[in-house]
Write an enzyme that holds these catalytic residues in place. Structure first.
Site, PDB file in Angstrom:
ATOM      1  N   HIS A 166     -11.196  -0.738   6.631  1.00 58.86           N
ATOM      2  CA  HIS A 166      -9.761  -0.868   6.464  1.00 58.86           C
ATOM      3  C   HIS A 166      -8.986  -0.118   7.559  1.00 58.86           C
ATOM      4  O   HIS A 166      -8.398  -0.742   8.427  1.00 58.86           O
ATOM      5  CB  HIS A 166      -9.396  -0.351   5.062  1.00 58.86           C
ATOM      6  CG  HIS A 166      -7.955  -0.442   4.719  1.00 58.86           C
ATOM      7  ND1 HIS A 166      -7.478  -0.359   3.440  1.00 58.86           N
ATOM      8  CD2 HIS A 166      -6.859  -0.579   5.486  1.00 58.86           C
ATOM      9  CE1 HIS A 166      -6.161  -0.462   3.433  1.00 58.86           C
ATOM     10  NE2 HIS A 166      -5.766  -0.595   4.669  1.00 58.86           N
TER      11      HIS A 166
ATOM     12  N   GLU B 222       0.808  -1.224   0.000  1.00 57.90           N
ATOM     13  CA  GLU B 222       0.000   0.000   0.000  1.00 57.90           C
ATOM     14  C   GLU B 222       0.841   1.274   0.000  1.00 57.90           C
ATOM     15  O   GLU B 222       0.383   2.320   0.450  1.00 57.90           O
ATOM     16  CB  GLU B 222      -0.918  -0.011   1.217  1.00 57.90           C
ATOM     17  CG  GLU B 222      -1.910  -1.165   1.184  1.00 57.90           C
ATOM     18  CD  GLU B 222      -3.070  -0.891   2.094  1.00 57.90           C
ATOM     19  OE1 GLU B 222      -4.160  -0.579   1.573  1.00 57.90           O
ATOM     20  OE2 GLU B 222      -2.888  -0.973   3.328  1.00 57.90           O
TER      21      GLU B 222
ATOM     22  N   HIS C 157      -4.412   0.838  11.169  1.00 61.71           N
ATOM     23  CA  HIS C 157      -5.701   0.137  11.295  1.00 61.71           C
ATOM     24  C   HIS C 157      -6.154   0.140  12.744  1.00 61.71           C
ATOM     25  O   HIS C 157      -6.693  -0.853  13.216  1.00 61.71           O
ATOM     26  CB  HIS C 157      -5.586  -1.320  10.839  1.00 61.71           C
ATOM     27  CG  HIS C 157      -4.875  -1.552   9.555  1.00 61.71           C
ATOM     28  ND1 HIS C 157      -4.167  -2.700   9.304  1.00 61.71           N
ATOM     29  CD2 HIS C 157      -4.767  -0.795   8.448  1.00 61.71           C
ATOM     30  CE1 HIS C 157      -3.640  -2.639   8.082  1.00 61.71           C
ATOM     31  NE2 HIS C 157      -3.980  -1.490   7.542  1.00 61.71           N
TER      32      HIS C 157
ATOM     33  N   HIS D 163      -0.156   5.515   8.000  1.00 63.79           N
ATOM     34  CA  HIS D 163      -1.309   4.668   7.685  1.00 63.79           C
ATOM     35  C   HIS D 163      -1.431   3.596   8.761  1.00 63.79           C
ATOM     36  O   HIS D 163      -0.451   2.929   9.097  1.00 63.79           O
ATOM     37  CB  HIS D 163      -1.144   3.993   6.323  1.00 63.79           C
ATOM     38  CG  HIS D 163      -2.177   2.941   6.057  1.00 63.79           C
ATOM     39  ND1 HIS D 163      -3.526   3.195   6.130  1.00 63.79           N
ATOM     40  CD2 HIS D 163      -2.063   1.620   5.756  1.00 63.79           C
ATOM     41  CE1 HIS D 163      -4.193   2.081   5.869  1.00 63.79           C
ATOM     42  NE2 HIS D 163      -3.329   1.111   5.633  1.00 63.79           N
TER      43      HIS D 163
END
Lengths: 245, 245, 245, 245
Positions: C175, C86, C107, C105
Site C-alpha cells: 500500500h 482513508e 504511496h 500518507h
C-alpha cells in the site's frame, strides 16, 4: 547558414540542412547527450564531405553553427570557429562505411556500463532492433595504451571504425558510444532507443538474476529494424515538434 | 551585492563574482543539490578569504546573498544574515589545500551509497576522470563518536580535510560528499559528473554482478582530467545559459 | 476558506492554515504523492480536531478545500463535499499520539518495497535521521484478513497506529506509508526524505550485495533529527516558493 | 471531429469522445507511451466498432484525429489518413472480450523486462490491484516464428487475445504490453499503474535478493480493484487537468 567557401564541394540547400540542428536538440531533449556529444550527416550532394556543428553543447546548436568537413575531418568553412576534438569519429566512419549517412556520438549514462563489464548489449524490444546484429566494444587502450580516452586524431578514428566493422553501433570503454544509420532520422532514432534499451536491459538482467534474457534474435532484429526505418518517423515527427528549428 | 565591510581583505569586483550565484543554481538544476548543499570560491584577490552564499537553498541564491568569510569560516560582512552550519568544510579545505580554488558540498542520493558500503567509487568515464585518483571516505564517528553528522565546527572540518588529503573529492558517511577544483567551473563540473558517475557505477556493478569494472586507471584519469579543465567549459556554457544571472 | 460551522471547535485563522494547501502541493511536486495521498495538521487551537483537504488529488488542493474533522474522522463542515476514504489514518494517529501535530500518507514507489520484503528501512543520511529510530511494517492481513488494503474505518486506523507505536513512521504492506511530525513542516520534510532515503537504500543494498550498510545508528539519528527540526526550514522555504499559495 | 461516414454504425456525440484524445496525451505525460503506443475505446453506441487515433504520436492526438474502426480493424472514415500497424491488438481483443471497453498498448521500459525473463509480474500495491489476477506473457515466436515482432494482422491479434484470455493485461515478449478495462478511464488508470508497479517490483526483487515478495493475493487484488474503479477517478481528474482537451 553561411554559404560554404569555395573549398567546399557543393553548396548545401537550406532545406537539406533543415533537420541537422534540430537533431542535435532532439538528442539533448531525449537525454542521449548532455553538454557533450554530437550528430553529423554526410553531405547530401558530396559523399566525401560531412556536416556537423562547431564545438558547442548540443542543446544550443543553430543552423548557423553547422560546418562542412572533408573525410579527414578538416573543417572547410570554420572561419575561426572551433571544431569538436572527436570529429574523427565521424570522418573515419564515413570513410569506412559508404552506406552510413549519419553518425551520433554520445555518453548516455545507461549505455556506458555495457562497455565496462563483460555483458553484451542485446535487443530488448523492437524499437532497438538494430542492436540484435551485435554490439562490439572498442577499448582505446588495446592499441594506444593510456590516453585521454578521446578519439582525438585520425588513427584513433580508424581503429574505432575497424572495431565497429559492419555493425551500426560501437561502444567505447570508459567513454560512450556511437550509433549510425542510413538517414539522419534513423541514426537519431537508433541513438535514442539504444539509451532506452540499455535501461531495459539493466532491469531485465537484475530481475532475471543473470539468467538468459529472451532478447530479439538476429532475424527478428533484421525484420523489426526494417519497419523502424519507416514507422520510426512517427517518433521523429513528435520530437521535431518539441524543439526549435 | 553590498561592498564588503572594512574588515574584509579586499573588495570583490562584480565581474569576478558573476558566476558564483549561477554556480549554485546550476548545481540545483543538475540535481546535485536540493534544498541543501553549497558552493564556494576562494576570494580571487585574497587567498585567506572565501566567498559563499548566506544560509539559503541553492536554487534561490542571488549575487546579493554572497558573504565573505575568513578561513576560520567567520563571516566578515554578514550584517545579521545566517551562515551555513557546515561552512567549516570550505574554510578548512582552503587552509589545507592552497591549490584548491572552489569547493562544492552536496548530498546527491546516487553518491551517498559509496560512503555506506565498502565499494570504492571508480571513474566510469572520461568526464569523471578526476575520480580515478581515488575517493577517500570520511566517517565522522571515527574521531568524534555519535554526532549530528554535520561538519559544524573547525576541528571537524580539519578532520575531513585530513581524510581528503591530496585528492579533490571526499565522501562523508551517512551524509554526502565534497568535490573541489582549481576553478569554480571545474569544481561544479566535477560535482555534476561525480553524480553521473555514481549512477553509471551502480548500473555497472549490478550488470557485472560484482565482477571487476574496466574503469579508467590512474594515468587515464590524469590525462582525461587535463582535457576536462578546458573542454568542460562547453558544459559550463550550456548550464550557465539555463539559469538566472 | 469558508468559516467552520458551529459544530466545529474553533474558527481557524487563515494565517494558521496558510501552509496546509501548499504542503499538499509540495508533496506532489517532490514526487511523494501522485493522484493519491494526503497531508493533515492537528487543529492549532483544538487538539481534538484535525484539518485536511476534501477528497481531491494533492496537486489540486486549494485553501478552500480544507475541511475540519473530529478525531473519529467525521467531517464537521463538509457541506456535501467528499472525504478521503482513508481519513482514519489521521484521526486514529492523532488520538494515539498527542505529540504528533501532522500526518502524511503516501504511496511513493521507492518506499513500498520495504513493506514487501524482510529488509528494514534504515537511515542512509542525516536528512532522513528520524528513520534511525526504526520503521515498523503494518500488514492489514494480520488482523483483518483479505481486504481492499485500505484503512477505511476506525478499527483499521487503530490497528495501524498501534503498530506504529512510538515511532513517527509506519510502512503499510502492499500500500504505502505514513510519516508524522511535531509540525506540518517537519512531517512534510520527513515524508520527502523518506522517499529519498528509500532510493539511497536501494542503491546501497545493491552496491553492497546485501552486506551491512553503515547507516546512522539510533543516537546519530536522534542528534541529526534535532537539527532537521530547524535547519529543515531551509528546504521548506524553497519548496514553498515553488508552489501556489 | 468529422462525422463518421455512412459506412459507420452510428454518429458519436462529441461529448462521448471528449476524453479519448486526452487519454492519449495523459499516457504520454505519465511516461507510459513515447512516440509510439495507442489507446482505443469501444464505440459507446455500437459494440462492433471502436474508436482510435490515426497513426500519430500519442502526445499529438487531437479529437480530429480519431477514426472509427470495425472489429476487423478496417478504418471506416480514414479519408486517406494512415492507421496504426498494430490496430489488430484492439479489434481482436474487442471481439474476444465483450466486457472490455477500452484497450491501451504501450512499450513502457519498466514493464518490458517482465516479458523477457521468467519472473511473473505481481501486484505490489493496491493501485495496481488488477495485476493480482495474473499476467500472461505472449511470445509471438511460438506461433509465428521470426517476425518483425508486431501484431500486424488479424491472426496475430487473435493469438494475442487468446493468450490474454480472461485477464485484463498481457505482456508481449520483446515488445510491450496491453492493459484493458471496463471504461476508458479504468484502462488508462491500469496502464499507468502497471508502469508504476513494474518499477516497484524491480526495486522489491533487488532488495529482497529474489526472496518471495508479499504481493497482493488474488482476493486482495479483486477487492482493491473494485475500489479503484471509482476512487481512480481522482487520479483521472488530476491527469485530465494537466493535458489539452
Amino acid at each position: 547558414m553561411n554559404s560554404p567557401t569555395p573549398r567546399s564541394g557543393r553548396r548545401v540547400e537550406p532545406a537539406q540542412l533543415a533537420d541537422l540542428a534540430p537533431a542535435s536538440r532532439i538528442l539533448a531533449a531525449q537525454g542521449v547527450v548532455d553538454g557533450f556529444g554530437h550528430v553529423s550527416m554526410r553531405h547530401p550532394a558530396a559523399p566525401d564531405r560531412y556536416l556537423m556543428a562547431r564545438s558547442i553543447a548540443p542543446a544550443l546548436v543553430t543552423p548557423g553553427d553547422i560546418l562542412e568537413y572533408d573525410l579527414d575531418s578538416t573543417a572547410l568553412n570554420a572561419a575561426g570557429r572551433d571544431s569538436f576534438l572527436e570529429r574523427f569519429i565521424h570522418g573515419e566512419i564515413y570513410k569506412a562505411r559508404p552506406d552510413i549517412m549519419s553518425v551520433v556520438h554520445s555518453h548516455s549514462p545507461s549505455v556506458i556500463p555495457f562497455g565496462l563489464v563483460a555483458v553484451p548489449m542485446q535487443a530488448m524490444f523492437h524499437n532497438a532492433a538494430f542492436i540484435a546484429a551485435g554490439v562490439p566494444v572498442f577499448d582505446i587502450r588495446d592499441q594506444f595504451g593510456a590516453t585521454d580516452m578521446l578519439i582525438g586524431n585520425g588513427p584513433k578514428g580508424v581503429a574505432l571504425a575497424a572495431v565497429m566493422g559492419r555493425k551500426d553501433i560501437v561502444l567505447m570503454r570508459g567513454h560512450g558510444s556511437v550509433a549510425c544509420g542510413p538517414t539522419l532520422q534513423s541514426a537519431v532514432f537508433r541513438a535514442v532507443y539504444t539509451e532506452v534499451n540499455a535501461r531495459i536491459q539493466h532491469w531485465s538482467a537484475a530481475l532475471g538474476g543473470g539468467a538468459p534474457i529472451a532478447a530479439l534474435d538476429a532475424e527478428e532484429g533484421r525484420l523489426a529494424d526494417q519497419v523502424n526505418q519507416t514507422a520510426g518517423m512517427r517518433a521523429w515527427n513528435l520530437w521535431r515538434s518539441q524543439v526549435k528549428w
